[in-house]
Design a protein around this motif. Structure first.
Motif: not given
Length: 440
Positions: A163-166, A179-183, A172-173, A79-80
């Motif tokens: 890296l690609l998944f992140g 998903i990010a919160s889960f990880f 992905a909105g 995002n940055s």
């Protein structure tokens, strides 16, 4: 007593007890039945089992920790738009330190002359492994099956997939945010597992070192004292001088504080002789004791454990000069330059190959026309030196992580300066998320 002190005591006790066992196993004063029982039930039995279980437990955490850390880090960095600069800086610094390491090693070895007067013995007993072609290694970095890569522990493939998944999570909105919160929650759980394992570390460290020195003793060092102490001296110089200059010059941070906080990581690295097995402890220390934000540490530390081979490069430099002196071969300046380039590139090109140190050494020797059979001369002390150079490698991972994080303002200096950072594991203080909040 702090965990670090308990680990250091376990190291000393393991070395002392191992040397005593070595004397007992080779003593004719003891009956054969006693020596056999000591070897079967204690050295090859209890100590071997405890040590192997400890290393297996460390390796158990490597894949999940690398996966969740890189996914969390890359998803926040995407995002940055800082993923590219961070990756570029990290790779450049790792290559730079490796090139410096091999250059210093060659200079020291030429000056000391560790191979002068050494008689060739046993050189015909070594059968070198064939290194894979560089093109195949580069192609194999990209996984065709990420699940298979995780099952087989192929770290470069795991890094690429994470890296690609992140990056995809960041695009992905709302589903990506869930998903990010889960990880992030998964990362907290895995770090708790690391903390649990660290409390058992003294027992594993004791067993590993006791078994090693029971089998080898310290007499093996005497046969190759010139080579052994040359490599050891360059390793210590690189760890305490080169890294100190790099850290102080680029960040202004105190190397003394860094080395104080590295003690538990060194203990793990020294006892396991594996940067990969030490990775969970290195990552925890860099994040929670040194204040590097996970968005940087989650990338730099796993990548360093995979491609940063400063310690191995030092061994290759000294070993090349040592073998050349034993065989009476004069190396030209072009040969030295070839060694520097080959060893630096090989630190990335063969990172995923088991036994990378001796395999890449065979590659280096072949490039300068030296017989690879000469590797048999140094195998006797390679295991001991491997322990030290692993400690150097993880120090390089930590220094580069600090330098990159400091330049990207993803670094909390108050955590670095706090001697009690990460004490919340045992005392219920500051939460992990608060510790990892960057100042920038």
């Amino acid at each position: 007593m702090s965990l670090t002190n308990r680990i250091l005591i376990a190291m000393v006790a393991g070395i002392v007890l191992g040397c005593l066992f070595n004397v007992a196993l080779h003593s004719t004063a003891l009956p054969e039945s006693v020596r056999s029982a000591l070897d079967t039930y204690i050295v090859s039995g209890l100590l071997d089992a405890v040590g192997r279980i400890f290393v297996a437990s460390l390796k158990l955490l490597v894949v999940p920790l690398v996966l969740v850390s890189l996914i969390c880090g890359s998803s926040s960095l995407a995002n940055s738009s800082r993923m590219g600069p961070i990756a570029g800086k990290t790779v450049i610094f790792y290559l730079l330190t490796t090139a410096v390491a091999i250059t210093v090693a060659l200079s020291f070895a030429v000056f000391v002359g560790p191979g002068d007067g050494v008689v060739m013995e046993g050189v015909a007993n070594y059968k070198p492994s064939v290194p894979p072609p560089l093109v195949d290694v580069l192609v194999n970095i990209f996984p065709t099956n990420p699940v298979q890569a995780m099952a087989e522990g192929k770290m470069l493939q795991i890094i690429v997939f994470a890296l690609l998944f992140g990056f995809a999570i960041s695009r992905a909105g709302e589903p990506g945010r869930r998903i990010a919160s889960f990880f992030r929650d998964m990362e907290g759980v895995v770090m708790t597992m690391v903390g649990i394992l660290m409390t058992l570390a003294p027992y594993g460290v004791f067993a590993l070192l006791a078994k090693l020195f029971a089998e080898m003793g310290v007499g093996v060092i005497l046969h190759l004292a010139g080579y052994f102490f040359t490599v050891l001296g360059v390793l210590l110089f690189h760890a305490f001088v080169t890294y100190s200059l790099l850290l102080k010059g680029l960040t202004g941070l105190s190397p003394r504080i860094l080395f104080t906080k590295m003690r538990p990581v060194w203990a793990f690295a020294f006892s396991t002789a594996s940067s990969g097995a030490t990775l969970p402890v290195t990552l925890r220390t860099v994040e929670r004791r040194m204040g590097v934000h996970n968005s940087v540490a989650g990338f730099t530390v796993p990548l360093g454990a995979t491609i940063n081979m400063d310690g191995t490069a030092i061994m290759q430099g000294v070993a090349t000069v040592f073998i050349a002196q034993v065989y009476g071969v004069d190396l030209s300046m072009m040969a030295f330059l070839t060694v520097i380039i080959t060893a630096t590139l090989a630190s990335i090109g063969t990172a995923a190959v088991p036994g990378v140190g001796l395999i890449t050494l065979a590659m280096v020797l072949g490039q300068v026309g030296l017989p690879v059979e000469g590797i048999a001369l140094i195998i006797g002390v390679d295991r001991l030196l491997d322990m030290v150079r692993t400690a150097v490698n993880v120090t390089g991972d930590s220094v580069v992580s600090l330098v990159v994080a400091h330049s990207e303002k993803q670094f909390d200096e108050s955590v670095f300066l706090d001697p009690n950072a990460d004490a919340d594991t045992n005392q219920g203080g500051t939460s992990e998320r608060e510790l990892l909040t960057p100042t920038g």
